[in-house]
Design an enzyme around this catalytic site. Sequence first.
Site, short mmCIF file in Angstrom:
data_model
loop_
_atom_site.label_atom_id
_atom_site.label_comp_id
_atom_site.label_asym_id
_atom_site.label_seq_id
_atom_site.Cartn_x
_atom_site.Cartn_y
_atom_site.Cartn_z
N ASP A 171 -33.36 -22.41 43.27
CA ASP A 171 -34.10 -21.23 42.82
C ASP A 171 -35.55 -21.55 42.49
O ASP A 171 -36.37 -20.63 42.36
CB ASP A 171 -33.43 -20.63 41.58
N ARG B 25 -38.73 -14.10 42.05
CA ARG B 25 -39.26 -15.47 42.05
C ARG B 25 -40.48 -15.60 42.96
O ARG B 25 -41.37 -16.42 42.69
CB ARG B 25 -38.16 -16.46 42.44
N ARG C 8 -36.82 -16.38 51.39
CA ARG C 8 -37.85 -16.99 50.54
C ARG C 8 -38.74 -17.97 51.29
O ARG C 8 -39.88 -18.20 50.87
CB ARG C 8 -37.20 -17.64 49.31
N GLY D 66 -26.68 -10.94 42.64
CA GLY D 66 -25.79 -11.62 43.57
C GLY D 66 -24.75 -12.46 42.86
O GLY D 66 -23.60 -12.55 43.31
N LYS E 23 -31.60 -15.38 50.10
CA LYS E 23 -31.75 -15.00 48.70
C LYS E 23 -32.21 -13.54 48.63
O LYS E 23 -32.04 -12.77 49.57
CB LYS E 23 -32.73 -15.96 48.01
N SER F 112 -22.96 -24.23 47.03
CA SER F 112 -23.24 -22.96 46.37
C SER F 112 -22.38 -22.84 45.12
O SER F 112 -21.14 -22.80 45.21
CB SER F 112 -22.95 -21.79 47.30
N GLN G 61 -22.13 -20.26 43.37
CA GLN G 61 -21.52 -18.94 43.36
C GLN G 61 -20.21 -18.94 44.15
O GLN G 61 -19.22 -18.35 43.72
CB GLN G 61 -22.49 -17.90 43.90
N ARG H 120 -27.42 -8.97 51.49
CA ARG H 120 -27.19 -10.40 51.29
C ARG H 120 -25.74 -10.75 51.67
O ARG H 120 -24.81 -10.01 51.36
CB ARG H 120 -27.51 -10.78 49.85
N SER I 269 -27.74 -17.69 34.48
CA SER I 269 -26.43 -18.12 34.99
C SER I 269 -25.40 -18.18 33.86
O SER I 269 -24.25 -17.75 34.01
CB SER I 269 -26.54 -19.49 35.67
#
Length: 432
Positions: free
Chosen positions: A317, A389, A348, A96, A344, A169, A171, A124, A24
């Site tokens: 995450d 992941r 997930r 992303g 994601k 979020s 993002q 996504r 990040s």
Amino acid sequence: MSLAWKAARSSGLHGLLRVPGDKSISHRAIIFGALAEGQTHVSGFLEGEDTRATTRIFSQLGVHIETPGAESRVIHGVGLHGLQGSAQSLDCGNAGTSMRLLTGLLCAQAFDSVLVGDASLSQRPMARVINKLDVMGARISARDGNFAPLHVHGGQRLQPVEIDTSVASAQVKSALLLAAMYAEGESVITEPRPTRDYTEAMLQALGWPISYSPGRIRIRGGGRLQGGEIRIPGDISSAAFLITAALLVPGSDITLENIGINPRRTGILKALRLMGGRIEIFNESEQGGEPVADLRVLHSALKAIDLPESLVPDMIDECPIFFVAAALSEGTSHASGLAELRIKESDRIASMVAGLRAMGASVTETADTVTITGGRLHGADIQSRHDHRIAMSFAVAAQCASGQTLIHDCENVATSFPGFVDLARSAGMILE
């Protein structure tokens, strides 16, 4: 060509380990170094596919970026209005973070841009970013209104806003902050729950007029960023796989050096400690405005917990590896508020539930909850669904399982943790 791993039971993890730089922060170092005036020197940069995609995009946009050595970059900033349009599409690959943050930045430029990604990223959702930026006056076209390619129309006059992100979020928040840097006046951005504050911290460190507290930010447009030095700590999301493996495998005792322990990222440490995990935090210091520390992790008999929902945004995450810990703990664990995991790199929740069931775990799911009863696991064929992941989580699960586990489609691990197999094996994991 698809990459598969074979994994089996470990007899213990040991050693002094260093994980790659935080993904990040690496993305943001490139972005804000490019927008700064003067040079920005970056050390500890993550040499992953995602962060390299961000670097390539800024090179296309006219920013000169040098690589004097591994894990280092020198960015020759062009200032807030110095980016140049590209006649070619800007390829985010699987990143992303790059696509969502760049949407916020590019909607404020004088030129048009097209953002594309790989097959996974192209599925996504982007509407939650697009719709919030639209309130500021941005014009962004997307496939079916939600998916890449994104056509970002330049030349728009962005307005300051008071806006709630509606979702927890980082993002979405960061895309709004990037756009707000170009708006005429002050914007106030709030979140339903606080998320990681890397964007705010880096803006402040480089001199931008911004003030923030958990879940609320005030930012004024028209400022200036001044280049400087950015030292990137080890990524706690990468460290989480080794931490969990050491807790689960009897006889383990590892130390991880120089790990970022930003409070908005340490949910996984809090969760594992609630389960009885022995994780010692020492040598605490500050590095470029970010708290860092060394972590010692010893094998522990983990017990099931009801995961506090307040921790979920700070470990979103790391939820897949938490599910592995739950599957090998005593009792039944429950987690809720997990809807974000559905969108994601893969779904997930579905990916982890299918894999854990294949290994013999008792797991149930709803749209946003997972319940896992701990027990013994056995080897199985696992589909990682091209999700880094998921692949690493099942590599850890296999260290405590009987028989051999075959994990398919592991090539995307290079997006976040290049060298994972070599580092894991050096610590004592059985993985090839």
